[in-house]
Design a protein around this motif. Structure first.
Motif, PDB file in Angstrom:
ATOM      1  N   SER A  43      -6.837 -32.687 -19.620  1.00  0.00           N
ATOM      2  CA  SER A  43      -5.393 -32.578 -19.847  1.00  0.00           C
ATOM      3  C   SER A  43      -5.068 -31.259 -20.524  1.00  0.00           C
ATOM      4  O   SER A  43      -5.785 -30.815 -21.433  1.00  0.00           O
ATOM      5  CB  SER A  43      -4.916 -33.740 -20.716  1.00  0.00           C
ATOM      6  OG  SER A  43      -5.121 -34.963 -20.059  1.00  0.00           O
ATOM      7  N   GLN A  87       2.519 -39.002 -10.047  1.00  0.00           N
ATOM      8  CA  GLN A  87       1.622 -39.944 -10.720  1.00  0.00           C
ATOM      9  C   GLN A  87       2.114 -41.381 -10.590  1.00  0.00           C
ATOM     10  O   GLN A  87       1.319 -42.305 -10.457  1.00  0.00           O
ATOM     11  CB  GLN A  87       1.515 -39.551 -12.197  1.00  0.00           C
ATOM     12  CG  GLN A  87       0.497 -40.344 -12.978  1.00  0.00           C
ATOM     13  CD  GLN A  87       0.282 -39.763 -14.365  1.00  0.00           C
ATOM     14  OE1 GLN A  87       0.836 -38.713 -14.713  1.00  0.00           O
ATOM     15  NE2 GLN A  87      -0.492 -40.430 -15.177  1.00  0.00           N
ATOM     16  N   ASP A 142       0.035 -50.993  -6.737  1.00  0.00           N
ATOM     17  CA  ASP A 142      -0.813 -50.209  -5.849  1.00  0.00           C
ATOM     18  C   ASP A 142      -0.211 -50.106  -4.451  1.00  0.00           C
ATOM     19  O   ASP A 142      -0.330 -49.070  -3.790  1.00  0.00           O
ATOM     20  CB  ASP A 142      -2.235 -50.777  -5.794  1.00  0.00           C
ATOM     21  CG  ASP A 142      -2.278 -52.201  -5.298  1.00  0.00           C
ATOM     22  OD1 ASP A 142      -1.960 -53.100  -6.081  1.00  0.00           O
ATOM     23  OD2 ASP A 142      -2.626 -52.411  -4.123  1.00  0.00           O
ATOM     24  N   GLN A 145       2.448 -47.459  -4.576  1.00  0.00           N
ATOM     25  CA  GLN A 145       1.884 -46.104  -4.573  1.00  0.00           C
ATOM     26  C   GLN A 145       1.376 -45.737  -3.184  1.00  0.00           C
ATOM     27  O   GLN A 145       1.425 -44.563  -2.796  1.00  0.00           O
ATOM     28  CB  GLN A 145       0.775 -45.978  -5.625  1.00  0.00           C
ATOM     29  CG  GLN A 145       0.264 -44.572  -5.839  1.00  0.00           C
ATOM     30  CD  GLN A 145       1.304 -43.599  -6.403  1.00  0.00           C
ATOM     31  OE1 GLN A 145       2.481 -43.654  -6.056  1.00  0.00           O
ATOM     32  NE2 GLN A 145       0.874 -42.698  -7.260  1.00  0.00           N
ATOM     33  N   GLU A 165      -2.251 -36.531  -9.650  1.00  0.00           N
ATOM     34  CA  GLU A 165      -2.918 -37.721 -10.184  1.00  0.00           C
ATOM     35  C   GLU A 165      -2.325 -39.014  -9.605  1.00  0.00           C
ATOM     36  O   GLU A 165      -1.853 -39.878 -10.343  1.00  0.00           O
ATOM     37  CB  GLU A 165      -2.850 -37.728 -11.717  1.00  0.00           C
ATOM     38  CG  GLU A 165      -3.464 -36.469 -12.325  1.00  0.00           C
ATOM     39  CD  GLU A 165      -3.858 -36.624 -13.782  1.00  0.00           C
ATOM     40  OE1 GLU A 165      -4.456 -37.642 -14.121  1.00  0.00           O
ATOM     41  OE2 GLU A 165      -3.558 -35.709 -14.555  1.00  0.00           O
ATOM     42  N   THR A 168      -3.480 -42.944 -10.725  1.00  0.00           N
ATOM     43  CA  THR A 168      -3.497 -43.366 -12.126  1.00  0.00           C
ATOM     44  C   THR A 168      -3.079 -44.821 -12.281  1.00  0.00           C
ATOM     45  O   THR A 168      -3.652 -45.564 -13.085  1.00  0.00           O
ATOM     46  CB  THR A 168      -2.575 -42.469 -12.973  1.00  0.00           C
ATOM     47  OG1 THR A 168      -3.032 -41.121 -12.870  1.00  0.00           O
ATOM     48  CG2 THR A 168      -2.584 -42.878 -14.429  1.00  0.00           C
ATOM     49  N   VAL A 169      -2.063 -45.254 -11.532  1.00  0.00           N
ATOM     50  CA  VAL A 169      -1.536 -46.619 -11.695  1.00  0.00           C
ATOM     51  C   VAL A 169      -2.284 -47.632 -10.837  1.00  0.00           C
ATOM     52  O   VAL A 169      -1.951 -48.814 -10.861  1.00  0.00           O
ATOM     53  CB  VAL A 169      -0.031 -46.664 -11.347  1.00  0.00           C
ATOM     54  CG1 VAL A 169       0.760 -45.766 -12.268  1.00  0.00           C
ATOM     55  CG2 VAL A 169       0.219 -46.292  -9.890  1.00  0.00           C
ATOM     56  N   LYS A 175      -9.285 -47.990  -6.261  1.00  0.00           N
ATOM     57  CA  LYS A 175      -9.234 -46.529  -6.194  1.00  0.00           C
ATOM     58  C   LYS A 175     -10.173 -45.978  -5.127  1.00  0.00           C
ATOM     59  O   LYS A 175      -9.816 -45.074  -4.380  1.00  0.00           O
ATOM     60  CB  LYS A 175      -9.583 -45.918  -7.555  1.00  0.00           C
ATOM     61  CG  LYS A 175      -8.459 -45.989  -8.567  1.00  0.00           C
ATOM     62  CD  LYS A 175      -8.812 -45.210  -9.820  1.00  0.00           C
ATOM     63  CE  LYS A 175      -7.650 -45.209 -10.799  1.00  0.00           C
ATOM     64  NZ  LYS A 175      -7.922 -44.391 -11.994  1.00  0.00           N
ATOM     65  N   THR A 197      -6.455 -33.918 -10.527  1.00  0.00           N
ATOM     66  CA  THR A 197      -7.066 -35.047 -11.214  1.00  0.00           C
ATOM     67  C   THR A 197      -7.906 -34.561 -12.383  1.00  0.00           C
ATOM     68  O   THR A 197      -8.333 -33.406 -12.422  1.00  0.00           O
ATOM     69  CB  THR A 197      -7.949 -35.877 -10.250  1.00  0.00           C
ATOM     70  OG1 THR A 197      -8.502 -36.990 -10.952  1.00  0.00           O
ATOM     71  CG2 THR A 197      -9.085 -35.045  -9.680  1.00  0.00           C
ATOM     72  N   HIS A 198      -8.119 -35.455 -13.362  1.00  0.00           N
ATOM     73  CA  HIS A 198      -9.080 -35.166 -14.433  1.00  0.00           C
ATOM     74  C   HIS A 198     -10.354 -35.974 -14.219  1.00  0.00           C
ATOM     75  O   HIS A 198     -11.271 -35.908 -15.039  1.00  0.00           O
ATOM     76  CB  HIS A 198      -8.482 -35.491 -15.810  1.00  0.00           C
ATOM     77  CG  HIS A 198      -8.089 -36.932 -15.965  1.00  0.00           C
ATOM     78  ND1 HIS A 198      -6.818 -37.388 -15.693  1.00  0.00           N
ATOM     79  CD2 HIS A 198      -8.809 -38.015 -16.325  1.00  0.00           C
ATOM     80  CE1 HIS A 198      -6.777 -38.698 -15.894  1.00  0.00           C
ATOM     81  NE2 HIS A 198      -7.976 -39.100 -16.279  1.00  0.00           N
ATOM     82  N   ASP A 199     -10.413 -36.723 -13.108  1.00  0.00           N
ATOM     83  CA  ASP A 199     -11.542 -37.600 -12.800  1.00  0.00           C
ATOM     84  C   ASP A 199     -12.480 -36.889 -11.819  1.00  0.00           C
ATOM     85  O   ASP A 199     -12.116 -36.655 -10.661  1.00  0.00           O
ATOM     86  CB  ASP A 199     -11.008 -38.902 -12.194  1.00  0.00           C
ATOM     87  CG  ASP A 199     -12.107 -39.938 -11.943  1.00  0.00           C
ATOM     88  OD1 ASP A 199     -13.251 -39.546 -11.660  1.00  0.00           O
ATOM     89  OD2 ASP A 199     -11.804 -41.135 -12.008  1.00  0.00           O
ATOM     90  N   GLU A 202     -13.132 -38.704  -8.441  1.00  0.00           N
ATOM     91  CA  GLU A 202     -12.037 -38.535  -7.480  1.00  0.00           C
ATOM     92  C   GLU A 202     -12.119 -37.167  -6.813  1.00  0.00           C
ATOM     93  O   GLU A 202     -11.990 -37.043  -5.594  1.00  0.00           O
ATOM     94  CB  GLU A 202     -10.677 -38.676  -8.183  1.00  0.00           C
ATOM     95  CG  GLU A 202     -10.264 -40.104  -8.470  1.00  0.00           C
ATOM     96  CD  GLU A 202      -8.845 -40.181  -9.008  1.00  0.00           C
ATOM     97  OE1 GLU A 202      -8.073 -39.217  -8.839  1.00  0.00           O
ATOM     98  OE2 GLU A 202      -8.506 -41.210  -9.608  1.00  0.00           O
TER      99      GLU A 202
END
Length: 358
Positions: A43, A87, A142, A145, A165, A168-169, A175, A197-199, A202
């Motif tokens: 972040s 997001q 989901d 989204q 991102e 996220t939800v 996922k 993304t920060h993952d 992913e």
């Protein structure tokens, strides 16, 4: 679709002077037509700023944004023909799934028969064909989204689809299904996709090229193999992998290599100028050796965690902790044991001023 060229920097404050004043440090980057990219980092590293500069929601404080060679630096998202997925779901609850997916196409006056065909194609890809006539208000987070993803993907003429991102939800066990679905959609539609993304899972499973960012700087661009095997910056080594790369203080003096107070011979065929370095080695590439073995470092085990697929060993070499990934069938040292560890090999990297030494 479009080839996107960035040559820019961005600061949210006037008259930036030092690096810390920039949200995006000066960079040059190209996103090829039809490619799948991920912007990966913690972040605040500048991922969303870069995405918003590409989309036209934000004008860079200096430099240019070009689409297929045309200067679009101050063009609106509409002029750039960008689709962006955020997001949290952006949909119309009062509309059905089909009406939500069709909305961007009806706005562009596409013929109804083409709209119906395209909506059916995207719904099938997202496995929502059986829900086309349902109101969006009654669907799960989901599913909403997925509609939002579909609205981004439904236009066949977009320059690029940008994802901020978007999972996220989504419930964790769903996922991987959506990542797989997005990858499949990319192969089928050949759209230019840029995914924030920060993952790392992913990013590495979705993208062909991953841009790793830290503190407003893109420190490496590459595929999963390059990021794992040859991190160009210590941040990449630390950020990619679970756990990340081990870093040990090292000093080269002629043919000797001093690591955390212990001396080894430099590996055959490897020459480095005398001086101080960081030695980087993945836990996967550290191996146990017989007591007193040549080329090995003495370490004291402080922790052994049985993960099931492997055992994660933590050992201290002087005051430096080293992670070692062992096969579950291997001999298991216990906390307090002295072990001998090989850290030098073809996968070992050396860093100077945080950058990889060639």
């Amino acid at each position: 679709m479009a080839r996107i060229d960035l040559d820019l920097a961005h600061a949210y404050k006037a008259n930036p002077v030092e690096d810390a004043d920039y949200a995006l440090l000066p960079l040059k980057m190209t996103f090829d037509d039809g490619g799948a990219y991920a912007l990966l980092g913690p972040s605040g590293c500048g991922k969303t700023t870069m995405l918003n500069v590409i989309s036209g929601l934000l004008a860079p404080s200096q430099g240019s944004v070009k689409f297929d060679g045309r200067d679009m630096t101050h063009a609106s998202p509409q002029e750039r023909n960008i689709a962006q997925v955020f997001q949290f779901p952006v949909i119309y609850d009062t509309m059905t799934v089909a009406e939500n997916l069709a909305f961007p196409l009806r706005n562009r006056k596409m013929p109804e028969d083409q709209i119906k065909k395209r909506v059916g194609q995207i719904a099938e890809m997202l496995e929502m064909s059986g829900q086309l006539n349902q109101r969006a208000a009654g669907l799960s987070a989901d599913a909403k989204q997925k509609i939002s993803l579909g609205r981004g993907l439904v236009r066949p003429d977009v320059s690029a689809v940008l994802f901020d991102e978007p999972l996220t939800v989504i419930d964790p066990h769903l996922k991987w299904q959506l990542r797989r679905k997005l990858k499949q959609i990319h192969h089928e539609l050949k759209l230019t996709l840029i995914y924030v993304t920060h993952d790392q899972i992913e990013a590495l499973t979705f993208a062909e090229q991953v841009i790793v960012m830290t503190r407003g700087r893109a420190v490496q661009v590459g595929g999963a193999d390059a990021l794992f095997e040859r991190p160009q910056h210590t941040f990449v080594g630390h950020f990619i992998g679970s756990p990340g790369m081990n870093f040990l203080p090292a000093r080269v003096a002629g043919e000797s290599l001093e690591i955390a107070g212990q001396t080894l011979a430099m590996p055959s065929g490897r020459e480095l100028p005398d001086g101080d370095y960081k030695l980087g080695v993945r836990p996967e590439y550290v191996t146990l050796s017989a007591a007193g073995a040549g080329g090995a470092l003495s370490a004291t085990v402080t922790r052994a965690q049985d993960i099931g697929t492997h055992v994660m060993l933590t050992a201290m070499i002087g005051d430096v902790a080293l992670k070692v990934r062992l096969h579950p069938d291997a001999a298991q040292p216990k906390p307090g044991d002295t072990v001998w560890l090989h850290v030098l090999g073809t996968h070992t990297c050396f860093y100077k001023n945080e950058e990889l030494v060639a």
